[in-house]
Scaffold this motif. Structure first.
Motif, mmCIF file in Angstrom:
data_model
loop_
_atom_site.group_PDB
_atom_site.id
_atom_site.type_symbol
_atom_site.label_atom_id
_atom_site.label_comp_id
_atom_site.label_asym_id
_atom_site.label_seq_id
_atom_site.Cartn_x
_atom_site.Cartn_y
_atom_site.Cartn_z
ATOM 1 N N TYR A 77 108.004 7.737 76.004
ATOM 2 C CA TYR A 77 107.717 7.788 77.440
ATOM 3 C C TYR A 77 107.163 6.461 77.946
ATOM 4 C CZ TYR A 77 108.575 12.772 77.839
ATOM 5 O OH TYR A 77 109.171 14.008 77.860
ATOM 6 N N GLU A 126 111.698 6.681 81.207
ATOM 7 C CA GLU A 126 110.613 7.020 82.128
ATOM 8 C C GLU A 126 109.771 5.794 82.444
ATOM 9 O OE1 GLU A 126 111.251 8.718 79.371
ATOM 10 O OE2 GLU A 126 111.889 10.670 80.124
ATOM 11 N N ALA A 171 106.749 4.807 81.619
ATOM 12 C CA ALA A 171 105.418 5.143 82.110
ATOM 13 C C ALA A 171 104.485 3.939 82.085
ATOM 14 C CB ALA A 171 104.832 6.289 81.292
ATOM 15 N N ARG A 229 95.933 16.912 77.561
ATOM 16 C CA ARG A 229 96.348 15.735 78.325
ATOM 17 C C ARG A 229 96.521 14.560 77.380
ATOM 18 N NH1 ARG A 229 92.084 12.128 78.712
ATOM 19 N NH2 ARG A 229 90.058 13.035 78.297
ATOM 20 N N GLY A 237 97.314 8.908 82.898
ATOM 21 C CA GLY A 237 97.642 9.884 83.937
ATOM 22 C C GLY A 237 99.141 10.012 84.140
ATOM 23 N N VAL A 238 99.828 8.877 84.164
ATOM 24 C CA VAL A 238 101.292 8.907 84.298
ATOM 25 C C VAL A 238 101.917 9.591 83.084
ATOM 26 C CG1 VAL A 238 103.370 7.463 84.404
ATOM 27 C CG2 VAL A 238 101.373 6.868 85.783
ATOM 28 N N THR A 287 100.525 11.768 81.088
ATOM 29 C CA THR A 287 100.205 13.192 81.102
ATOM 30 C C THR A 287 101.177 13.939 82.008
ATOM 31 O OG1 THR A 287 97.881 12.832 80.588
ATOM 32 C CG2 THR A 287 98.434 14.905 81.662
ATOM 33 N N ALA A 288 101.480 13.367 83.152
ATOM 34 C CA ALA A 288 102.428 14.013 84.063
ATOM 35 C C ALA A 288 103.792 14.172 83.394
ATOM 36 C CB ALA A 288 102.556 13.208 85.351
ATOM 37 N N TYR A 289 104.260 13.130 82.715
ATOM 38 C CA TYR A 289 105.540 13.226 82.018
ATOM 39 C C TYR A 289 105.446 14.148 80.810
ATOM 40 C CZ TYR A 289 107.556 9.297 84.587
ATOM 41 O OH TYR A 289 108.059 8.483 85.558
ATOM 42 N N VAL A 311 103.193 16.551 79.941
ATOM 43 C CA VAL A 311 102.965 17.965 80.231
ATOM 44 C C VAL A 311 104.260 18.584 80.751
ATOM 45 C CG1 VAL A 311 101.713 19.564 81.737
ATOM 46 C CG2 VAL A 311 100.484 17.773 80.525
ATOM 47 N N GLY A 312 104.995 17.862 81.554
ATOM 48 C CA GLY A 312 106.303 18.346 82.002
ATOM 49 C C GLY A 312 107.247 18.530 80.840
#
Length: 161
Positions: free
Chosen positions: A34, A39, A41, A82, A125-126, A128-130, A132-133
């Motif tokens: 990621y 992505e 990130a 996270r 944070g970026v 985690t968003a990717y 967790v998705g």
């Protein structure tokens, strides 16, 4: 700092020396993908951070020259659910001291370390968003099999024929 500064190469978080300390090295490899994959990130988080950072360009160049960006560590924190991070600390070797002395290191060093921490938090944070998705997507595949696609919810049986 100028937000047009290009992001340095993403850190290599999946290293044998780091993977030994974590139960699930595969997740670290996923995080690495990621950071540097499609992505990207790292570049996304870096751009967000660069637009807000208080680092001067001279401080940024000093950090880049010391290789600190590659010392970031990102990993999955099971308890917090996270991506967590460890930001690098400024080394106290003579070469780094020489570089920072030109920047008034007494004032710059704490600010640089704080900004590195902010960069770590932003990128985490970026990620985690990717991530967790991604975790949610893999749960769907486990539950419904490979044929399930959430975008197929709007399809009718007539479209399948």
């Amino acid at each position: 700092m100028n937000p047009d500064v290009s992001a340095p190469a993403p850190p290599t978080v999946s290293r044998a020396s780091r993977d030994d300390g974590y139960a699930d090295a595969a997740k670290r490899a996923d995080i690495q993908a990621y950071l540097a994959g499609t992505e990207n990130a790292w570049a996304e988080g870096f751009s967000e951070w660069a637009a807000e950072t208080s680092l001067t360009e001279a401080e940024y160049r000093a950090v880049a020259a010391t290789g600190l960006f590659d010392e970031f560590d990102f990993y999955w924190d099971e308890t917090a659910d996270r991506v967590a991070y460890t930001a690098p600390e400024l080394p106290s070797d003579p070469e780094t001291t020489r570089r920072l002395s030109a920047l008034d290191a007494g004032e710059s060093a704490p600010a640089i370390e704080e900004e590195l921490d902010e960069l770590g938090a932003t990128v985490a944070g970026v990620l985690t968003a990717y991530f967790v998705g991604w975790e949610a997507d893999s749960d769907v595949v486990d539950t419904f099999g490979g044929q399930y696609n959430a975008r197929d919810d709007d399809r009718t049986d007539a479209q399948d024929e």
